[in-house]
Design a protein around this motif. Structure first.
Motif, PDB file in Angstrom:
ATOM      1  N   SER A 130      13.433 -45.675  63.157  1.00  0.00           N
ATOM      2  CA  SER A 130      14.782 -45.292  63.564  1.00  0.00           C
ATOM      3  C   SER A 130      15.423 -44.513  62.436  1.00  0.00           C
ATOM      4  O   SER A 130      15.214 -44.828  61.266  1.00  0.00           O
ATOM      5  N   LEU A 131      16.198 -43.507  62.801  1.00  0.00           N
ATOM      6  CA  LEU A 131      16.898 -42.709  61.800  1.00  0.00           C
ATOM      7  C   LEU A 131      18.393 -42.971  61.918  1.00  0.00           C
ATOM      8  O   LEU A 131      18.920 -43.109  63.017  1.00  0.00           O
ATOM      9  N   PHE A 132      19.053 -43.038  60.788  1.00  0.00           N
ATOM     10  CA  PHE A 132      20.491 -43.289  60.783  1.00  0.00           C
ATOM     11  C   PHE A 132      21.211 -42.143  60.105  1.00  0.00           C
ATOM     12  O   PHE A 132      20.680 -41.537  59.166  1.00  0.00           O
ATOM     13  N   GLY A 133      22.399 -41.838  60.585  1.00  0.00           N
ATOM     14  CA  GLY A 133      23.160 -40.749  59.997  1.00  0.00           C
ATOM     15  C   GLY A 133      24.429 -40.489  60.782  1.00  0.00           C
ATOM     16  O   GLY A 133      25.009 -41.425  61.334  1.00  0.00           O
ATOM     17  N   MET A 180      17.862 -41.446  66.847  1.00  0.00           N
ATOM     18  CA  MET A 180      18.791 -41.221  65.745  1.00  0.00           C
ATOM     19  C   MET A 180      20.071 -41.947  66.116  1.00  0.00           C
ATOM     20  O   MET A 180      20.623 -41.722  67.193  1.00  0.00           O
ATOM     21  N   VAL A 181      20.531 -42.832  65.243  1.00  0.00           N
ATOM     22  CA  VAL A 181      21.717 -43.626  65.522  1.00  0.00           C
ATOM     23  C   VAL A 181      22.855 -43.175  64.614  1.00  0.00           C
ATOM     24  O   VAL A 181      22.686 -43.108  63.394  1.00  0.00           O
ATOM     25  N   CYS A 182      23.986 -42.871  65.220  1.00  0.00           N
ATOM     26  CA  CYS A 182      25.148 -42.488  64.424  1.00  0.00           C
ATOM     27  C   CYS A 182      25.793 -43.751  63.856  1.00  0.00           C
ATOM     28  O   CYS A 182      26.214 -44.623  64.620  1.00  0.00           O
TER      29      CYS A 182
END
Lengths: 139, 139
Positions: free
Chosen positions: B127-130, B90-92
């Motif tokens: 990949s997850l972004f948030g 998870m990428v900020c």
DNA sequence: ACTCCTATTGATAATTGCTCTCAATAACAC
DNA sequence: GTGTTATTGAGAGCAATTATCAATAGGAGT
């Protein structure tokens, strides 16, 4: 054609370059194109267009939600017209062909993350790699 | 340490550069590093190493399955030691921090694709972004 | 230990994909 | 039409990565 309206309502201008790029992307619905490919196709409609304009236009269309960025992990970024139908891609590691599939289980995944973590997921990127029917026998 | 054996059995040589890079990646388990970061860390162990060697070594380790490529869509590629424990990131989008999560629903997805399509999936990238907990209030 | 073969290395040039700069052009509100 | 200003094309600039190549150093055979 509400694209003209959408551009103008935000203070952007409608130019033949932008119209040409959009047409190219619409003609290639479901086919992710890299900027170079968009450049080549668009030149057939508007010969004088510059590469920088293609990059700028793709960026703008992404901001406006007209176009989606597709990560195929192939060196260059790819773009696709946003039809509203959420989907991802299967990339053949042998011939590079791209096939789309509709199912996406990430919504469920985001659900479970919402429970397990304090991280708030707003978007995701998913690509599948493997062999297309044509390349499978050779492998 | 079967890495030495794995290298030699394929005709590759064991060099102090390769050992240093591997140690750096092992010390940073769970933290995807870009080549520049690997270069800096490795220089603390083996001062004379060149950037090109870092790139070559990371590439080699990926081929050997010792290291995994991580796509964070941040301009440069990232690498992580392969612990065998499948996970994603998870990428900020605000501060760039990366958190890993273990759950992966893609296995199920690959299952359903196996039924619907002739495409054979061998790997995937998710990949997850948030927003991370620290950046969320500001947003 | 010594030798030889060749994989590997470091430095740097080259390439790729993309962004920036800037003067000229052209939308479009009036 | 006119004026303002967004947009454009060409090319310079930039960052990440890869290719080149002579010098070096693993390590198998002796």
């Amino acid at each position: 054609m509400d694209v003209k309206r959408r551009l103008r309502s935000r203070g952007y201008r409608v130019t033949p370059q932008r119209e040409a790029v959009l047409e190219v992307l619409r003609e290639n619905e479901g086919v992710p194109l890299d900027p170079e490919a968009v450049f080549e196709f668009t030149r057939e409609r508007y010969a004088g267009i510059g590469l920088a304009t293609v990059y700028r236009t793709l960026e703008l269309f992404c901001d406006l939600g007209l176009v989606l960025r597709v990560h195929l992990h192939e060196g260059s970024q790819h773009y696709e017209i946003n039809t509203g139908k959420h989907h991802h891609h299967m990339v053949c590691v042998s011939c590079g062909s791209v096939e789309e599939f509709k199912g996406c289980v990430v919504d469920e995944l985001e659900e479970s993350i919402r429970e397990d973590s304090d991280f708030v997921v707003t978007s995701h990127c998913l690509s599948l790699f493997g062999y297309c029917p044509a390349c499978l026998p050779a492998r």
